[in-house]
Design a protein around this motif. Sequence first.
Motif, PDB file in Angstrom:
ATOM      1  N   THR A  16       1.636   3.578  -2.260  1.00  0.00           N
ATOM      2  CA  THR A  16       1.067   4.806  -2.813  1.00  0.00           C
ATOM      3  C   THR A  16      -0.002   5.386  -1.891  1.00  0.00           C
ATOM      4  O   THR A  16      -0.159   6.604  -1.792  1.00  0.00           O
ATOM      5  CB  THR A  16       0.464   4.533  -4.201  1.00  0.00           C
ATOM      6  N   PHE A  17      -0.742   4.515  -1.220  1.00  0.00           N
ATOM      7  CA  PHE A  17      -1.755   4.971  -0.264  1.00  0.00           C
ATOM      8  C   PHE A  17      -1.094   5.651   0.932  1.00  0.00           C
ATOM      9  O   PHE A  17      -1.536   6.707   1.392  1.00  0.00           O
ATOM     10  CB  PHE A  17      -2.600   3.782   0.189  1.00  0.00           C
TER      11      PHE A  17
ATOM     12  N   TYR B  62      -3.609  -3.078  -4.711  1.00  0.00           N
ATOM     13  CA  TYR B  62      -4.477  -2.016  -4.208  1.00  0.00           C
ATOM     14  C   TYR B  62      -4.408  -0.829  -5.154  1.00  0.00           C
ATOM     15  O   TYR B  62      -3.335  -0.324  -5.468  1.00  0.00           O
ATOM     16  CB  TYR B  62      -4.050  -1.591  -2.805  1.00  0.00           C
TER      17      TYR B  62
ATOM     18  N   ASN C 110      -9.533   3.199  -4.408  1.00  0.00           N
ATOM     19  CA  ASN C 110      -9.535   2.724  -3.015  1.00  0.00           C
ATOM     20  C   ASN C 110     -10.119   1.313  -2.886  1.00  0.00           C
ATOM     21  O   ASN C 110     -10.935   1.039  -1.997  1.00  0.00           O
ATOM     22  CB  ASN C 110     -10.312   3.691  -2.113  1.00  0.00           C
TER      23      ASN C 110
ATOM     24  N   ARG D  46       0.343   9.379   0.610  1.00  0.00           N
ATOM     25  CA  ARG D  46      -0.568  10.518   0.636  1.00  0.00           C
ATOM     26  C   ARG D  46      -0.942  10.959   2.049  1.00  0.00           C
ATOM     27  O   ARG D  46      -1.610  11.968   2.237  1.00  0.00           O
ATOM     28  CB  ARG D  46      -1.853  10.175  -0.128  1.00  0.00           C
TER      29      ARG D  46
ATOM     30  N   PHE E 255       0.830  -1.197   0.000  1.00  0.00           N
ATOM     31  CA  PHE E 255       0.000   0.000   0.000  1.00  0.00           C
ATOM     32  C   PHE E 255       0.871   1.256   0.000  1.00  0.00           C
ATOM     33  O   PHE E 255       0.522   2.261   0.612  1.00  0.00           O
ATOM     34  CB  PHE E 255      -0.922   0.013   1.224  1.00  0.00           C
TER      35      PHE E 255
ATOM     36  N   LYS F 178       6.389   1.208  -7.091  1.00  0.00           N
ATOM     37  CA  LYS F 178       5.777   1.813  -5.910  1.00  0.00           C
ATOM     38  C   LYS F 178       6.842   2.273  -4.914  1.00  0.00           C
ATOM     39  O   LYS F 178       6.712   3.326  -4.291  1.00  0.00           O
ATOM     40  CB  LYS F 178       4.836   0.812  -5.239  1.00  0.00           C
TER      41      LYS F 178
ATOM     42  N   SER G  51      -5.030   2.880  -5.555  1.00  0.00           N
ATOM     43  CA  SER G  51      -5.212   4.040  -4.689  1.00  0.00           C
ATOM     44  C   SER G  51      -6.222   5.037  -5.245  1.00  0.00           C
ATOM     45  O   SER G  51      -6.774   5.852  -4.496  1.00  0.00           O
ATOM     46  CB  SER G  51      -3.863   4.745  -4.475  1.00  0.00           C
TER      47      SER G  51
END
Length: 422
Positions: A129-130, A271, A276, A133, A127, A389, A273
């Motif tokens: 990239t999630f 996942y 979502n 942020r 995750f 990523k 992003s």
Amino acid sequence: EVDLEERLAELDLRSDSDIPDVPLPTDSTPEILKRALSGLSARWKNWWIRGILTLAMISVFFLIIYLGSFMLMLLVLSIQVKCYHEIITIGYRVYHSYDLPWFRSLSWYFLLCVNYFFYGETVADYFATFVQRREQLQFLIRYHRFISFALYLTGFCMFVLSLVKKHYRLQFYMFAWTHVTLLITVTQSHLVIQNLFEGMIWFLVPISSVICNDITAYIFGFFFGRTPLIKLSPKKTWEGFIGGFFSTVVFGFIFSYFLAQHQYFVCPVEYNSETNRFVTECEPSELFQMKKYSLPPLLQAVLGWETVDMYPFQMHSIALSTFASLIGPFGGFFASGFKRAFKIKDFADTIPGHGGIMDRFDCQYLMATFVHVYITSFIRGPNPSKLLKQLLILQPEQQLSVYKTLKSHLVEKGILQPSLRG
């Protein structure tokens, strides 16, 4: 000093009979089933109860598969917690008889610590990239291992402070009990989720193979079993063991053929992003593309075919099914020995006719480790998506350095022209 040595020697001579008996689980079979099957013998009554509940569990499993990979992860987490609870409860009943503090509280605290560590590692890997942020998550991920260690160290200190004179040995037994239980449940369930991220097929085929072996070995043993297999589990027979092996290999081969045709099952779980949610869209790898294979001369003479079309993954399914049917049952034998040590029939009475959740998943954890090792040893290669990523979360100057190094390497290989400007 002499008195102390004598007392320790007496403790060493204690037999298993000194361990307090664990209360037997109660019969949780629904009354409607008891009345419907009241005219049958105990053997056939157990057969029908096991069969009905097995079909119910398989139906629920298919529903969760339909709901997607996230629900499968929640299922794995739920099973992990329940299995941990069943094993710890057995220890708690022994430990509680001495009226000593904190065992159950510390056991659950260590479970939270270990899950925090493993799931944090998963978030960092899949995750990225999630996380990029959200500043709060960046801090947690950056110092994740330090935070995990600090949490564990807190529990360790609490255990030391809970030590009670005259019961040191028992308390250290239970400390080891907790950590072995964590190793069996949490570590293995983490590997199950790692396998799931490689593609649902790496989750479904191994798990289904163990379930198939469990069912077919029971059926063959029920109807044809005559020769005992192992003393730890008197109801297991050679007829059931052998019948389960051949049935599982055939099932795994056929089941893999159907799953390999669909992107939903063969693509790695990633996942997204932007939306979502988890997605399973990709160009299937060579493992899941139909190929033509030449048959050995003996099979050519028997079948009359010179070649056969199949997916390469089907060959891997034979290895997975073989392990599930030949080595997987030893997880069950291990659990049988454990239950005999504490004079109990089942870990719990959660599922009528089956026992506890741990009774159904004792072979799955061993299977999860094998699949993870198999993937890392024979299947997994460099993952460009995962590498990208990781590059995206680097600082701009670090990204620029990687770019220049990669460009220089491609120019040396002759893939890029030296005049190409960055």
